[in-house]
Motif scaffolding. Sequence first.
Motif, PDB file in Angstrom:
ATOM      1  N   ILE A  45      25.810  29.588  41.156  1.00 49.22           N
ATOM      2  CA  ILE A  45      25.522  28.813  39.948  1.00 49.22           C
ATOM      3  C   ILE A  45      26.807  28.355  39.260  1.00 49.22           C
ATOM      4  O   ILE A  45      26.931  27.195  38.843  1.00 49.22           O
ATOM      5  CB  ILE A  45      24.656  29.647  38.983  1.00 49.22           C
ATOM      6  N   VAL A  46      27.789  29.262  39.144  1.00 52.19           N
ATOM      7  CA  VAL A  46      29.044  28.925  38.467  1.00 52.19           C
ATOM      8  C   VAL A  46      29.778  27.795  39.200  1.00 52.19           C
ATOM      9  O   VAL A  46      30.284  26.847  38.572  1.00 52.19           O
ATOM     10  CB  VAL A  46      29.952  30.169  38.362  1.00 52.19           C
ATOM     11  N   LYS A  47      29.816  27.877  40.546  1.00 52.21           N
ATOM     12  CA  LYS A  47      30.542  26.869  41.321  1.00 52.21           C
ATOM     13  C   LYS A  47      29.834  25.522  41.342  1.00 52.21           C
ATOM     14  O   LYS A  47      30.449  24.489  41.600  1.00 52.21           O
ATOM     15  CB  LYS A  47      30.743  27.366  42.758  1.00 52.21           C
ATOM     16  N   ASN A  48      28.535  25.531  41.071  1.00 47.97           N
ATOM     17  CA  ASN A  48      27.771  24.272  41.143  1.00 47.97           C
ATOM     18  C   ASN A  48      27.023  23.993  39.838  1.00 47.97           C
ATOM     19  O   ASN A  48      25.971  23.364  39.835  1.00 47.97           O
ATOM     20  CB  ASN A  48      26.765  24.350  42.297  1.00 47.97           C
ATOM     21  N   ILE A  49      27.599  24.428  38.735  1.00 51.86           N
ATOM     22  CA  ILE A  49      26.948  24.292  37.441  1.00 51.86           C
ATOM     23  C   ILE A  49      26.702  22.841  37.060  1.00 51.86           C
ATOM     24  O   ILE A  49      25.807  22.520  36.260  1.00 51.86           O
ATOM     25  CB  ILE A  49      27.796  25.005  36.340  1.00 51.86           C
ATOM     26  N   GLN A  50      27.521  21.919  37.642  1.00 51.71           N
ATOM     27  CA  GLN A  50      27.358  20.505  37.323  1.00 51.71           C
ATOM     28  C   GLN A  50      25.990  19.989  37.721  1.00 51.71           C
ATOM     29  O   GLN A  50      25.490  18.996  37.151  1.00 51.71           O
ATOM     30  CB  GLN A  50      28.449  19.666  38.004  1.00 51.71           C
ATOM     31  N   VAL A  51      25.337  20.662  38.677  1.00 50.58           N
ATOM     32  CA  VAL A  51      23.996  20.247  39.110  1.00 50.58           C
ATOM     33  C   VAL A  51      23.017  20.347  37.951  1.00 50.58           C
ATOM     34  O   VAL A  51      22.150  19.491  37.780  1.00 50.58           O
ATOM     35  CB  VAL A  51      23.514  21.111  40.294  1.00 50.58           C
ATOM     36  N   LEU A  52      23.156  21.396  37.136  1.00 50.18           N
ATOM     37  CA  LEU A  52      22.244  21.597  36.002  1.00 50.18           C
ATOM     38  C   LEU A  52      22.593  20.702  34.828  1.00 50.18           C
ATOM     39  O   LEU A  52      21.779  20.559  33.895  1.00 50.18           O
ATOM     40  CB  LEU A  52      22.281  23.067  35.565  1.00 50.18           C
ATOM     41  N   LYS A  53      23.766  20.111  34.826  1.00 47.65           N
ATOM     42  CA  LYS A  53      24.186  19.264  33.717  1.00 47.65           C
ATOM     43  C   LYS A  53      23.802  17.804  33.905  1.00 47.65           C
ATOM     44  O   LYS A  53      23.951  17.004  32.986  1.00 47.65           O
ATOM     45  CB  LYS A  53      25.709  19.363  33.540  1.00 47.65           C
ATOM     46  N   GLN A  54      23.317  17.476  35.108  1.00 44.64           N
ATOM     47  CA  GLN A  54      22.961  16.086  35.385  1.00 44.64           C
ATOM     48  C   GLN A  54      21.631  15.724  34.713  1.00 44.64           C
ATOM     49  O   GLN A  54      20.737  16.541  34.680  1.00 44.64           O
ATOM     50  CB  GLN A  54      22.877  15.859  36.903  1.00 44.64           C
TER      51      GLN A  54
END
Length: 216
Positions: free
Chosen positions: A207-216
């Motif tokens: 989740i930390v490494k791909n947190i940008q996915v949740l920000k889209q």
Amino acid sequence: MKEIDKNSKMYKFAAGKGVMNLPNKLTLSRVLMIPIFLLFFYFEFTAHYFIALAVFGIASLTDLLDGMIARKYGLVTNLGKFLDPIADKVLVLSAYVVFLTVPEVFFYGLGEWVLIAAGCGVALILAREIIVSGFRMVAASSNVVIAADIIGKYKTVTQDICIIFLLIGAGVSELTGHIVGEIINYIGISFFICSVILTVASGINYIVKNIQVLKQ
């Protein structure tokens, strides 16, 4: 990259017919072996834990083979991508859950608190798999591919080793009643603790490494 000879006998054998190629058949066989594993686990007869261990070992071996063959011969399919992680997770979680149903064998002499802690550990593993699977689905909808990380691979290895040791310990204890079985069981529990820690760490890392996915 070495070019695949699609006229070779091995390629034709592995490719099979349509989507049901050899890697996908191996993955499907792993799913089918899960109820067989459960049957031998619960059906009490001499050395039934060792038979269950053999089934688990064969199922785990198919996990190595299906991916290796699919990559070597270019037989990666959407069906395989869908089935493979499901088969792996259900196999491991099935083993962990059934261990909790026989506490006198796998957590004997350690007190009720150990069984409660083990139940919480299994719940954490299940929660992590659900969260990461959902996270990957969200990422896929945004055309983002989330690859497995090194912590996740270590997590898988420790889970498998844990199950192997716990089954061996249970089998030895059942057949001989010797303290060796108890020692092997403790080793299995140690690997279980490691697997829970790595599972949680892996989930957080995803989740930390791909947190940008949740920000889209």
